[in-house]
Design an enzyme around this catalytic site. Structure first.
Site, PDB file in Angstrom:
ATOM      1  N   TYR A   1       0.724  -1.372  -0.038  1.00 27.65           N
ATOM      2  CA  TYR A   1      -0.108   0.022   0.069  1.00 27.65           C
ATOM      3  C   TYR A   1       0.829   1.315   0.055  1.00 27.65           C
ATOM      4  O   TYR A   1       0.513   2.145  -0.550  1.00 27.65           O
ATOM      5  CB  TYR A   1      -0.960  -0.144   1.129  1.00 27.65           C
ATOM      6  CG  TYR A   1      -2.060  -1.043   1.030  1.00 27.65           C
ATOM      7  CD1 TYR A   1      -3.225  -0.317  -0.009  1.00 27.65           C
ATOM      8  CD2 TYR A   1      -2.238  -2.222   1.431  1.00 27.65           C
ATOM      9  CE1 TYR A   1      -4.202  -1.507  -0.201  1.00 27.65           C
ATOM     10  CE2 TYR A   1      -3.176  -3.120   1.067  1.00 27.65           C
ATOM     11  CZ  TYR A   1      -4.328  -2.741   0.274  1.00 27.65           C
ATOM     12  OH  TYR A   1      -5.286  -3.632  -0.014  1.00 27.65           O
TER      13      TYR A   1
ATOM     14  N   GLN B   1     -15.859   2.673  -5.851  1.00 21.87           N
ATOM     15  CA  GLN B   1     -15.096   1.429  -5.390  1.00 21.87           C
ATOM     16  C   GLN B   1     -13.597   1.703  -5.291  1.00 21.87           C
ATOM     17  O   GLN B   1     -12.804   0.865  -4.729  1.00 21.87           O
ATOM     18  CB  GLN B   1     -15.283   0.221  -6.189  1.00 21.87           C
ATOM     19  CG  GLN B   1     -16.704  -0.268  -6.426  1.00 21.87           C
ATOM     20  CD  GLN B   1     -16.918  -1.388  -7.553  1.00 21.87           C
ATOM     21  OE1 GLN B   1     -16.413  -2.658  -7.149  1.00 21.87           O
ATOM     22  NE2 GLN B   1     -17.637  -0.975  -8.404  1.00 21.87           N
ATOM     23  N   ASN B   2     -13.079   2.784  -5.865  1.00 21.61           N
ATOM     24  CA  ASN B   2     -11.769   3.169  -5.942  1.00 21.61           C
ATOM     25  C   ASN B   2     -11.447   4.044  -4.551  1.00 21.61           C
ATOM     26  O   ASN B   2     -12.138   4.616  -3.857  1.00 21.61           O
ATOM     27  CB  ASN B   2     -11.555   4.239  -7.050  1.00 21.61           C
ATOM     28  CG  ASN B   2     -11.838   3.724  -8.351  1.00 21.61           C
ATOM     29  OD1 ASN B   2     -11.857   2.500  -8.555  1.00 21.61           O
ATOM     30  ND2 ASN B   2     -12.204   4.532  -9.313  1.00 21.61           N
ATOM     31  N   VAL B   3      -9.888   3.519  -4.099  1.00 16.59           N
ATOM     32  CA  VAL B   3      -9.529   3.980  -2.956  1.00 16.59           C
ATOM     33  C   VAL B   3      -8.804   5.472  -3.310  1.00 16.59           C
ATOM     34  O   VAL B   3      -7.967   6.023  -2.252  1.00 16.59           O
ATOM     35  CB  VAL B   3      -8.585   3.077  -2.168  1.00 16.59           C
ATOM     36  CG1 VAL B   3      -9.483   1.812  -1.901  1.00 16.59           C
ATOM     37  CG2 VAL B   3      -7.698   2.389  -3.345  1.00 16.59           C
ATOM     38  N   ASP B   4      -8.699   5.864  -4.503  1.00 19.06           N
ATOM     39  CA  ASP B   4      -7.956   7.057  -4.962  1.00 19.06           C
ATOM     40  C   ASP B   4      -8.711   8.216  -4.417  1.00 19.06           C
ATOM     41  O   ASP B   4     -10.180   8.284  -4.085  1.00 19.06           O
ATOM     42  CB  ASP B   4      -7.402   7.188  -6.147  1.00 19.06           C
ATOM     43  CG  ASP B   4      -8.579   7.064  -7.151  1.00 19.06           C
ATOM     44  OD1 ASP B   4      -9.411   8.122  -7.252  1.00 19.06           O
ATOM     45  OD2 ASP B   4      -8.764   5.998  -7.866  1.00 19.06           O
TER      46      ASP B   4
ATOM     47  N   HIS C   1     -14.928   1.184  -0.689  1.00 16.35           N
ATOM     48  CA  HIS C   1     -14.000   0.401  -0.137  1.00 16.35           C
ATOM     49  C   HIS C   1     -12.714   1.028   0.579  1.00 16.35           C
ATOM     50  O   HIS C   1     -11.605   0.336   0.908  1.00 16.35           O
ATOM     51  CB  HIS C   1     -13.383  -0.499  -1.382  1.00 16.35           C
ATOM     52  CG  HIS C   1     -14.278  -1.364  -2.119  1.00 16.35           C
ATOM     53  ND1 HIS C   1     -14.175  -1.635  -3.250  1.00 16.35           N
ATOM     54  CD2 HIS C   1     -15.408  -2.010  -1.384  1.00 16.35           C
ATOM     55  CE1 HIS C   1     -15.328  -2.642  -3.459  1.00 16.35           C
ATOM     56  NE2 HIS C   1     -16.112  -2.630  -2.499  1.00 16.35           N
TER      57      HIS C   1
ATOM     58  N   GLY D   1     -16.739   2.100 -15.614  1.00 13.50           N
ATOM     59  CA  GLY D   1     -15.586   1.549 -15.291  1.00 13.50           C
ATOM     60  C   GLY D   1     -15.578   0.641 -14.082  1.00 13.50           C
ATOM     61  O   GLY D   1     -14.640   0.294 -13.593  1.00 13.50           O
ATOM     62  N   THR D   2     -16.509  -0.370 -14.178  1.00 18.51           N
ATOM     63  CA  THR D   2     -16.692  -1.123 -13.292  1.00 18.51           C
ATOM     64  C   THR D   2     -17.106  -2.532 -13.822  1.00 18.51           C
ATOM     65  O   THR D   2     -18.089  -2.390 -14.705  1.00 18.51           O
ATOM     66  CB  THR D   2     -17.332  -0.909 -12.045  1.00 18.51           C
ATOM     67  OG1 THR D   2     -17.620  -2.051 -11.162  1.00 18.51           O
ATOM     68  CG2 THR D   2     -18.959  -0.479 -12.148  1.00 18.51           C
ATOM     69  N   SER D   3     -16.844  -3.571 -13.394  1.00 18.86           N
ATOM     70  CA  SER D   3     -17.115  -4.769 -14.232  1.00 18.86           C
ATOM     71  C   SER D   3     -18.530  -5.427 -13.634  1.00 18.86           C
ATOM     72  O   SER D   3     -19.114  -6.134 -14.303  1.00 18.86           O
ATOM     73  CB  SER D   3     -16.176  -6.083 -13.698  1.00 18.86           C
ATOM     74  OG  SER D   3     -16.166  -6.354 -12.513  1.00 18.86           O
TER      75      SER D   3
END
Length: 236
Positions: free
Chosen positions: A60, A93-96, A111, A175-177
């Site tokens: 990380y 869902q991104n951690v940025d 997340h 941009g997510t599956s």
């Protein structure tokens, strides 16, 4: 006139790793993706952290350094612009932090966040932009860990995300599956019949999934600005 047309719309946006791919942040499902060289359970699970905390912290730390060098792309910037005409809530869902850096005000990180850490034994959460090392402790003397929801852990913000999705007039999925649960279940909380836009260069949903679904096979940095202009002009 545009403002009068569109301010009453409530748009909810679900974003995944593809949202940030054009900013240079790799996705773990790609062949050369985020978890390269590591089994995902080694670096993104409580068991992996218990077995080898130094490996997890270093992993990380590298992600944090990469994020410090990244910038929002045209897709992030377009979503921020959309707030001038609509009420916009982003569930990512991104951690940025690229949505926030682009100017988006209402962002829920399902997340967790890469620039935050939390206590391994308590509720303490703090901002963190440097390397996180063994021996970095919370105020109660417990080791700090990334403030990331790992595989096998509960997603505490999921009920809030479902509530937000249920309030949408329009739902954008970018941009997510839509294959990773429980995040993928959020689409089912959207009110029946509202317009749903699914944007991904390799879409794995079809119009047969939802009668009100429009597929846009584009990268976020290319497709989102075009879609945002359409929503500003017409509201749908």
């Amino acid at each position: 006139m545009k403002e009068a047309q569109t301010m009453h719309k409530r748009i909810v946006v679900l974003t995944g790793a593809g949202m940030s791919a054009d900013s240079g942040l790799r996705t773990f499902r790609d062949a050369d993706g985020l978890w390269e060289g590591h089994d995902v359970m080694e670096v993104a699970s409580p068991h992996g952290f218990a077995r080898n905390p130094e490996l997890v912290l270093d992993f990380y730390n590298q992600r944090r350094k990469q994020l410090l060098e990244a910038s929002p792309n045209a897709g992030h910037q377009a979503l921020a612009k959309l707030e001038q005409y609509h009420s916009v809530s982003i569930i990512t869902q991104n951690v940025d932090d690229l949505h926030e850096r682009a100017g988006s005000k209402d962002v829920l990180h399902l997340h967790g966040e890469l620039f935050k850490v939390r206590s391994t034994r308590g509720p303490e959460v703090m901002e963190w932009r440097k390397d996180l090392l063994l021996g970095d402790l919370c105020s109660d003397g417990f080791q700090l860990r990334p403030d990331i929801v790992w595989f096998g852990e509960e997603v505490p913000l999921l009920p809030k995300a479902a509530e937000i999705t249920n309030s949408a007039d329009i739902l954008l999925i970018i941009g997510t599956s839509m294959q990773v649960y429980p995040a993928a279940s959020l689409v089912h909380y959207a009110p029946p019949g509202i317009p749903i836009f699914f944007m991904d260069p390799k879409p794995n949903m079809s119009s047969s999934n939802f009668s009100n679904l429009e597929i846009i096979p584009e990268r976020a940095a290319v497709g989102v600005p075009t879609l945002v202009e359409r929503l500003i002009d017409t509201g749908t």
